[in-house]
Design a protein around this motif. Sequence first.
Motif, short mmCIF file in Angstrom:
data_model
loop_
_atom_site.label_atom_id
_atom_site.label_comp_id
_atom_site.label_asym_id
_atom_site.label_seq_id
_atom_site.Cartn_x
_atom_site.Cartn_y
_atom_site.Cartn_z
N CYS A 147 -23.92 30.27 31.54
CA CYS A 147 -23.27 30.69 30.30
C CYS A 147 -22.19 29.69 29.92
O CYS A 147 -21.93 28.75 30.67
CB CYS A 147 -22.67 32.09 30.46
N CYS A 148 -21.57 29.91 28.76
CA CYS A 148 -20.55 28.96 28.29
C CYS A 148 -19.49 29.71 27.49
O CYS A 148 -19.81 30.36 26.48
CB CYS A 148 -21.21 27.90 27.43
N SER A 152 -19.03 32.41 23.37
CA SER A 152 -19.97 31.32 23.06
C SER A 152 -19.25 29.99 23.31
O SER A 152 -18.04 29.98 23.56
CB SER A 152 -20.42 31.42 21.61
N PRO A 153 -19.96 28.87 23.20
CA PRO A 153 -19.30 27.56 23.36
C PRO A 153 -18.18 27.32 22.35
O PRO A 153 -17.31 26.47 22.57
CB PRO A 153 -20.45 26.57 23.16
N ASP A 154 -18.19 28.06 21.23
CA ASP A 154 -17.14 27.89 20.21
C ASP A 154 -15.76 28.27 20.72
O ASP A 154 -14.75 27.92 20.09
CB ASP A 154 -17.47 28.74 18.97
N ASP A 155 -15.69 28.98 21.86
CA ASP A 155 -14.39 29.39 22.41
C ASP A 155 -13.52 28.20 22.81
O ASP A 155 -12.31 28.35 22.96
CB ASP A 155 -14.59 30.30 23.64
N ALA A 173 -19.79 22.16 32.85
CA ALA A 173 -20.27 23.41 33.46
C ALA A 173 -21.14 24.21 32.49
O ALA A 173 -21.89 25.08 32.89
CB ALA A 173 -19.08 24.27 33.90
N CYS A 174 -21.04 23.87 31.18
CA CYS A 174 -21.85 24.53 30.15
C CYS A 174 -23.22 23.89 29.99
O CYS A 174 -24.09 24.43 29.30
CB CYS A 174 -21.14 24.50 28.80
N LYS A 203 -25.16 31.15 25.59
CA LYS A 203 -24.76 32.55 25.76
C LYS A 203 -23.36 32.62 26.37
O LYS A 203 -23.02 31.86 27.28
CB LYS A 203 -25.76 33.27 26.67
N GLY A 204 -22.54 33.54 25.86
CA GLY A 204 -21.20 33.73 26.39
C GLY A 204 -21.23 34.40 27.76
O GLY A 204 -22.13 35.19 28.05
N CYS A 205 -20.24 34.09 28.58
CA CYS A 205 -20.20 34.63 29.95
C CYS A 205 -19.92 36.13 29.97
O CYS A 205 -20.36 36.83 30.89
CB CYS A 205 -19.14 33.89 30.77
#
Length: 246
Positions: A147-148, A152-155, A173-174, A203-205
Amino acid sequence: MEGDCLSCIKYLMFIFNFFIFLGGACLLGVGIWVLVDPAGFQEIVAANPLLFTGAYIILAMGGMLFLLGFLGCCGAIRENKCLLLFFFMLILIIFLAELAAAILAFIFREHLTREYFTKELKEHYQGYNNTDVFTATWNAFMNTFDCCGVNSPDDFEGSRFRLLYPDDLVPEACCKRDIHTRGGAFISKEECLMGNMLFRNNKGCYSAVVDYFEMYIYISGALAIVVLTIELFAMVFAMCLFRGIQ
């Protein structure tokens, strides 16, 4: 009739605590093996903060159950009032600690929200600094659950990570890994760090962890109720046996 009842309680307590004793011994054995296994498994554990913490939790639980089962068995079979009282007090302390943990979890439940984790990630995550416990734990989470970020990766936009590494849109790590290669090599680390959605985990963690543990949350809740009930009965049996011993 009273003597038969006490004898029944005595042997029920012995059998019950014997299984607790065996369970504790098994957990101790697993915990010790994970930490000292000569095949090198301990290096994997030491490199992953989640596994490292889990190994010590298993050791602590195993030691506690081992001691609890031993005290209960000896106290019941030998009809030793001192051991029974110690057993009762230990169960009572564990029961109160679990109750306090449940109350604190309810009080601080707002700290388990997406907003809280997102705020913490933006302020404290440092990307490649694995000497920082917070960062190392997040890297372990993202690698383990593919996950990232929290949502989401936008964080990572406007985060401390972007200030430290302005050229990277997401931390490594993403990045997606090829599970068919030894060690799980990155499919394309460069494309991932540039923000290419095809080469990063999107996908968010928070969702990933909730989805993974959804079934276990219900099982854990049911198990917690069963454990608390057993502890209550254990305290009642111990006190009945304590009072019945002349």
